[in-house]
Design a protein around this motif. Structure first.
Motif, short mmCIF file in Angstrom:
data_model
loop_
_atom_site.label_atom_id
_atom_site.label_comp_id
_atom_site.label_asym_id
_atom_site.label_seq_id
_atom_site.Cartn_x
_atom_site.Cartn_y
_atom_site.Cartn_z
N THR A 12 0.81 -1.12 -0.09
CA THR A 12 0.10 -0.06 -0.09
C THR A 12 0.87 1.12 0.11
OG1 THR A 12 -1.77 -1.22 1.36
CG2 THR A 12 -1.74 1.25 1.24
N GLY A 13 0.87 2.00 -0.98
CA GLY A 13 1.60 3.21 -1.10
C GLY A 13 1.07 4.17 -0.20
N HIS A 14 -0.16 4.36 0.06
CA HIS A 14 -0.89 5.33 0.82
C HIS A 14 -2.33 5.05 1.11
CE1 HIS A 14 -1.88 9.33 2.96
NE2 HIS A 14 -2.85 9.41 1.97
N ALA A 15 -2.81 5.18 2.28
CA ALA A 15 -4.34 5.05 2.36
C ALA A 15 -4.43 5.87 3.46
CB ALA A 15 -4.55 3.55 2.82
N GLU A 16 -5.75 6.58 3.33
CA GLU A 16 -6.29 7.21 4.41
C GLU A 16 -8.00 7.36 4.38
OE1 GLU A 16 -5.81 11.85 4.64
OE2 GLU A 16 -4.71 11.25 2.65
N ARG A 17 -8.51 7.73 5.42
CA ARG A 17 -9.98 7.92 5.67
C ARG A 17 -10.04 9.40 5.89
NH1 ARG A 17 -13.79 4.68 4.79
NH2 ARG A 17 -12.63 2.91 5.32
N LEU A 18 -11.07 10.00 5.22
CA LEU A 18 -11.28 11.47 5.44
C LEU A 18 -12.34 11.67 6.52
CD1 LEU A 18 -11.05 12.61 2.03
CD2 LEU A 18 -9.22 12.53 3.63
N TYR A 19 -12.17 11.30 7.85
CA TYR A 19 -13.17 11.27 8.77
C TYR A 19 -13.38 12.59 9.30
CZ TYR A 19 -8.79 11.64 11.36
OH TYR A 19 -7.58 12.14 11.73
N VAL A 20 -14.58 12.60 9.84
CA VAL A 20 -14.99 14.02 10.59
C VAL A 20 -14.12 14.10 11.76
CG1 VAL A 20 -16.81 15.25 11.27
CG2 VAL A 20 -17.18 13.73 9.38
N THR A 21 -13.82 15.25 12.16
CA THR A 21 -13.18 15.38 13.38
C THR A 21 -13.97 15.22 14.50
OG1 THR A 21 -13.15 18.05 12.79
CG2 THR A 21 -11.30 16.83 12.29
N TRP A 22 -13.48 15.27 15.58
CA TRP A 22 -14.36 14.97 16.82
C TRP A 22 -15.35 16.33 16.93
CZ3 TRP A 22 -14.61 18.11 21.11
CH2 TRP A 22 -13.44 19.30 21.23
N TYR A 23 -14.94 17.49 16.81
CA TYR A 23 -15.69 18.48 17.49
C TYR A 23 -17.02 18.62 16.29
CZ TYR A 23 -12.35 20.81 14.02
OH TYR A 23 -11.60 21.27 13.12
N TRP A 24 -17.10 17.81 15.21
CA TRP A 24 -18.20 17.81 14.47
C TRP A 24 -19.33 16.88 15.12
CZ3 TRP A 24 -19.18 19.20 8.64
CH2 TRP A 24 -18.03 20.25 8.47
N TRP A 64 -21.38 9.81 10.59
CA TRP A 64 -20.59 8.80 10.12
C TRP A 64 -20.19 8.69 8.63
CZ3 TRP A 64 -21.63 4.08 7.69
CH2 TRP A 64 -20.38 3.60 7.64
N SER A 65 -21.31 8.81 8.03
CA SER A 65 -21.12 8.84 6.34
C SER A 65 -20.32 9.94 5.83
CB SER A 65 -22.54 8.57 5.77
OG SER A 65 -23.51 9.52 6.16
N ALA A 66 -20.48 10.94 6.44
CA ALA A 66 -19.82 12.10 5.81
C ALA A 66 -18.20 11.87 5.72
CB ALA A 66 -20.11 13.39 6.59
N GLY A 67 -17.80 11.20 6.94
CA GLY A 67 -16.59 10.68 7.04
C GLY A 67 -16.09 9.48 6.46
N ARG A 68 -16.60 8.83 5.35
CA ARG A 68 -16.65 7.44 4.99
C ARG A 68 -15.54 7.47 3.89
NH1 ARG A 68 -20.83 4.15 3.02
NH2 ARG A 68 -19.08 2.77 3.20
N VAL A 116 -13.66 15.29 -5.01
CA VAL A 116 -14.17 15.12 -3.60
C VAL A 116 -13.65 15.91 -2.82
CG1 VAL A 116 -13.92 13.03 -1.95
CG2 VAL A 116 -14.19 12.30 -4.34
N HIS A 117 -14.47 16.73 -2.22
CA HIS A 117 -13.97 17.85 -1.50
C HIS A 117 -14.53 17.78 -0.26
CE1 HIS A 117 -14.44 21.83 0.22
NE2 HIS A 117 -13.03 21.82 0.30
N LYS A 118 -13.89 17.84 0.98
CA LYS A 118 -14.44 17.66 2.38
C LYS A 118 -13.81 18.92 2.86
CE LYS A 118 -15.89 13.72 1.70
NZ LYS A 118 -17.57 13.48 1.87
N GLY A 119 -14.87 19.89 3.43
CA GLY A 119 -14.46 21.06 4.09
C GLY A 119 -13.64 21.03 5.16
N TRP A 120 -13.63 19.94 5.93
CA TRP A 120 -12.91 19.85 7.20
C TRP A 120 -11.48 19.29 6.98
CZ3 TRP A 120 -17.50 16.90 6.11
CH2 TRP A 120 -17.17 15.56 5.65
N VAL A 121 -11.00 19.05 5.76
CA VAL A 121 -9.66 18.62 5.42
C VAL A 121 -9.15 19.86 4.49
CG1 VAL A 121 -8.28 17.17 4.25
CG2 VAL A 121 -10.37 16.27 5.14
N GLY A 122 -7.85 20.33 5.01
CA GLY A 122 -7.47 21.37 4.53
C GLY A 122 -7.04 21.35 3.34
N PRO A 123 -5.78 20.52 2.79
CA PRO A 123 -5.18 20.66 1.34
C PRO A 123 -5.92 19.92 0.46
CG PRO A 123 -3.67 19.51 2.96
CD PRO A 123 -5.07 19.73 3.75
N LEU A 124 -5.74 20.16 -0.96
CA LEU A 124 -6.11 19.18 -1.89
C LEU A 124 -5.29 18.93 -2.94
CD1 LEU A 124 -9.13 21.91 -3.36
CD2 LEU A 124 -9.45 19.84 -2.28
#
Length: 155
Positions: A12-24, A64-68, A116-124
């Motif tokens: 696996t070169g890279h893998a991450e989940r764009l989960y929602v931060t706790w304060y959401w 939960w589904s917003a961070g899948r 695929v843009h998630k507002g709570w994640v900074g870079p694109l």
């Protein structure tokens, strides 16, 4: 690190989940509980607890589904969400830090791009698609670790 985890890391070169931060989490849960309490005030008896049993799990499911969304470079493919792009069709890769997202998402955004843009994640990261048969000019997606994505893509 044991041999099994080393094998997974190499494959696996890279893998991450764009989960929602706790304060959401608190706001939707509080809103669901308040709405359920309002309905509870109007109905006595067993029906009064039905809104709690429905609305609170729905709020949990929505957050939960917003961070899948998942971003991965593995098995010769770039995977963002449900879409897959073979690495042979990966062209130029460009990173947009959080402060320049507006330009990438605003007037410079191609309507045919895969986004695929998630507002709570900074870079694109923008990946040009070098497949003449594909009408998508590029993929633009959020990632917390753009440098790892670029390294895994071999760029």
């Amino acid at each position: 690190m044991d041999d099994r985890s080393r094998t997974v890391t190499q494959r696996t070169g890279h893998a991450e989940r764009l989960y929602v931060t706790w304060y959401w989490w608190p706001l939707p849960l509080t809103a669901a509980a308040l709405l359920a309490a309002e309905v509870h005030m109007g109905y006595p008896g067993l029906r009064a607890w039905l809104p709690y049993a429905v609305l609170i799990p729905l709020a949990v499911l929505a957050v939960w589904s917003a961070g899948r969304s998942r971003v991965a470079v593995e098995d010769g493919e770039l995977r963002v969400g449900e879409a897959r792009l073979p690495l042979e069709f990966v062209g130029e890769v460009e990173v947009f830090p959080a402060h320049s997202k507006r330009a990438a998402l605003g007037p410079n955004l191609d309507p045919a791009a895969y986004l695929v843009h998630k507002g709570w994640v900074g870079p694109l990261v923008r990946v040009r698609v070098d497949d003449p048969a594909d009408p998508t000019p590029y993929w633009l997606f959020s990632t917390r670790h753009p440098e790892r994505v670029v390294a895994a893509l071999g760029r």
